[in-house]
Design an enzyme around this catalytic site. Structure first.
Site, PDB file in Angstrom:
ATOM      1  N   LYS A 124     -66.935  -1.855 -32.833  1.00 49.61           N
ATOM      2  CA  LYS A 124     -67.255  -0.572 -32.044  1.00 49.61           C
ATOM      3  C   LYS A 124     -66.352  -0.712 -30.696  1.00 49.61           C
ATOM      4  O   LYS A 124     -66.052  -1.796 -30.322  1.00 49.61           O
ATOM      5  CB  LYS A 124     -68.663  -0.350 -31.759  1.00 49.61           C
ATOM      6  CG  LYS A 124     -69.438   0.070 -32.866  1.00 49.61           C
ATOM      7  CD  LYS A 124     -70.898   0.374 -32.672  1.00 49.61           C
ATOM      8  CE  LYS A 124     -71.406   0.591 -34.278  1.00 49.61           C
ATOM      9  NZ  LYS A 124     -72.920   1.006 -34.143  1.00 49.61           N
TER      10      LYS A 124
ATOM     11  N   ARG B  44     -74.724  -5.674 -39.443  1.00 45.24           N
ATOM     12  CA  ARG B  44     -73.937  -4.791 -40.367  1.00 45.24           C
ATOM     13  C   ARG B  44     -72.435  -4.770 -40.038  1.00 45.24           C
ATOM     14  O   ARG B  44     -72.152  -4.384 -38.677  1.00 45.24           O
ATOM     15  CB  ARG B  44     -74.469  -3.267 -40.212  1.00 45.24           C
ATOM     16  CG  ARG B  44     -73.857  -2.292 -40.826  1.00 45.24           C
ATOM     17  CD  ARG B  44     -74.484  -0.928 -40.553  1.00 45.24           C
ATOM     18  NE  ARG B  44     -73.809  -0.051 -41.485  1.00 45.24           N
ATOM     19  CZ  ARG B  44     -72.696   0.819 -40.911  1.00 45.24           C
ATOM     20  NH1 ARG B  44     -72.089   0.352 -39.708  1.00 45.24           N
ATOM     21  NH2 ARG B  44     -72.162   1.787 -41.777  1.00 45.24           N
TER      22      ARG B  44
END
Length: 610
Positions: free
Chosen positions: A550, A586
């Site tokens: 991210k 994840r």
């Protein structure tokens, strides 16, 4: 006559046009006065009123006059979206399949087909009919297909003060079908884009949305498979079952194809034969456990056979899974965090979008995704998290049918092999079909807020539910990242979402919480959540952390760093989060994060020895 040609009589000199047609007929050796041609000059001149009625007409002014403020379409007072009042319309407007015809300026022969238009509003929108009028005006003049597309997007940008505009034109040209080699089946495709929709990812999203044309809805397909309780529903005959398989419509193509068959059989067979003949992949640098290697080899063999025909089934057979795949269905907090391997079957995800995309073959797309799943299993993934909709900031929502067509064939094959699957979706219908096909987890980044049916579905199923902190959809979530005390506010909102899920019927033991890193959060907000991770663990539910690649992880790297270089800070976060007692991570790069967890295990074992 329509609005375009109603005033064209003042712009077309009918007398000169008739005289020119008579002269042309004489020039090619015809007799303009013979009975069959006597009225032809008059007819051609009258047809010119319609065919060229847009010549000299300003297309921008009428469109600009017809627009009205976006605020006029805002939700009623008190209506909220994602926890905030909806004050604007920020999603793109898309019109598909507008028929058109125009005249090529090179040979004055017609070309015709379909136009798809999209624009992102700024302060104003316009009625759909006005966009059709814009197309009629610009196409009713001698032009080129490429120019027509550019003029359409320029007019939308100017007249509507749009943030972005896009036009896709698919047309057959008489100059190609009636002259030279006479390629009558050929279709020319052009794409014109401006502003926000000229960005590659945004453009790909809109084009994918334009091409989303599944043959059947997912609930029709799901009706032919056992339900979540194991009770079979009415099963169709094999031929009918094949016909029910969701098939993705085609987006851009140079010739007409049957969407049930995909591309031409000969070329599909050749492509699949080439795929099957690919050289084996190099062995990983880190030796996987023997049972993992054996399982991966069997999965490889299962997914590589019987792909000769594009419309044929994906044949797989069970294999012995690694021991770590057992006893994972209860989301109790484990000694070692679970690894969810990310499998994005999308054309537009920020990290790996388009990796498996094949516009003409669902089977080839499924095959490529299964190969990636095999790699994730071999690297150490405990669960494969399958998603068909990008949730990056600014992403446009994918229709539920398109999402289902992307993910359900992959989930079916993975579940048949015994792999634990999580379905990453905000659509209850997709989740229901995935559970019926064998998925075990539902991962909803909206925490059940995007689809009112989601919480009831999961409550009835009894399956584990990964519930994330969420304030609104990707298209506007950056606007919602407003916190005074980020960690405390996000913790409270996540606890509130948990309470709503329990009130909807979920058993608390079903719930895995996710603080939603990157969703409606600025850089410092994400780090604040990670700093207080123990407080989130203290809510009493298993906690999943999804920091992989991210944007905030990339901000500790060099400005020109590739997105894959974010795997290093991601694995550091994984190691630190593991020490905080989380349930799982994840991640995209399973191997790097498995190594990080191995280091944490070794660290703990060394401390115990002391």
């Amino acid at each position: 006559m329509n609005d375009v040609d109603s005033g064209s009589a003042d712009r077309v000199d009918l007398g000169r046009a008739q005289a020119a047609v008579r002269e042309f007929l004489a020039a090619i050796g015809e007799d303009p006065d013979r009975p069959g041609l006597a009225r032809t000059p008059e007819r051609v001149a009258e047809a010119a009123l319609e065919l060229f009625g847009g010549t000299g007409v300003d297309p921008v002014a009428p469109l600009a006059r017809a627009r009205f403020p976006v605020a006029d379409t805002a939700a009623p007072s008190g209506a909220a979206v994602g926890g905030a009042e909806a004050a604007t319309v920020s999603q793109p407007v898309v019109l598909r399949d507008l028929a058109f015809r125009s005249m090529c300026e090179h040979h004055l022969l017609p070309f015709s087909g379909r136009v798809h238009l999209a624009y992102v509003p700024s302060g104003s929108i316009v009625g759909f009919g006005r966009l059709h009028t814009l197309l009629e005006t610009l196409s009713a003049r001698p032009t080129l297909q490429e120019r027509l597309g550019d003029e359409l997007v320029d007019a939308m940008m100017t007249a509507l003060d749009a943030r972005g505009a896009l036009a896709v034109i698919e047309a057959s040209h008489a100059c190609a079908g009636l002259r030279g080699s006479r390629q009558q089946a050929g279709v020319v495709v052009t794409v014109s884009a401006r502003g926000e929709l000229s960005e590659p990812i945004a453009r790909a999203e809109i084009i994918a949305l334009i091409g989303a044309q599944p043959i059947v809805a997912v609930d029709a397909a799901a009706a032919a498979i056992p339900n979540a309780t194991g009770q079979p529903s009415t099963a169709p005959a094999p031929a009918q079952a094949a016909a029910l398989a969701p098939v993705v419509g085609h987006v851009l193509r140079g010739a007409r194809f049957d969407p049930r068959v995909g591309t031409q059989a000969s070329s599909a067979a050749a492509d699949d034969a080439a795929d099957t003949a690919e050289a084996p992949q190099a062995a990983p640098t880190t030796q996987a456990p023997a049972e993992v290697t054996e399982g991966a080899a069997q999965l490889d063999a299962a997914t590589d056979e019987q792909w000769a025909e594009d419309s044929g089934p994906v044949n797989t057979r069970p294999f012995e899974l690694p021991q770590r795949f057992t006893n994972l269905l209860q989301p109790a907090i484990p000694k070692r965090p679970r690894i969810l391997g990310i499998l994005n079957i999308t054309p537009d995800s920020f990290s790996d979008g388009g990796k498996f995309e094949d516009l003409f073959s669902q089977n080839r797309r499924t095959k490529r995704a299964l190969r990636r799943a095999r790699e994730l299993v071999a690297q150490g993934a405990d669960i494969i998290d399958v998603g068909g909709e990008s949730t990056r900031p600014g992403a446009v929502r994918v229709p539920q049918e398109e999402e289902a067509a992307r993910v359900l064939p992959v989930i079916k094959e993975l579940a048949a092999l015994g792999v634990l699957v999580s379905i990453d979706t905000m659509y209850a219908k997709t989740a229901e079909a995935a559970l019926a096909l064998g998925a075990e987890y539902v991962n909803d980044v909206s925490g059940g807020q995007a689809d009112p049916a989601m919480l009831g579905l999961v409550a009835d199923s009894g399956n584990p539910f990964i519930l994330s902190h969420w304030r609104g959809h990707s298209i506007r979530m950056n606007e919602l990242a407003d916190y005074r005390d980020p960690a405390a506010e996000i913790l409270a909102e996540l606890a509130g979402a948990r309470d709503r899920a329990v009130d909807a019927g979920l058993d608390p033991s079903q719930i895995v919480l996710d603080p939603g890193l990157g969703f409606a959060k600025r850089r410092d907000d994400n780090w604040a959540v990670l700093r207080e991770l123990e407080q989130f663990v203290a809510l009493g539910h298993p906690l999943l952390v999804g920091a992989s690649r991210k944007r905030f992880t990339g901000e500790v790297l060099q400005p020109d760093a590739d997105v894959t270089e974010r795997d290093l800070p991601t694995s550091v976060i994984t190691a630190l989060a593991a020490k905080a007692g989380i349930w799982g991570v994840r991640v995209h790069n399973v191997e790097a994060n498995r190594v990080a967890l191995d280091v944490v295990d070794a660290w703990r074992e060394g401390a115990q020895d002391d």
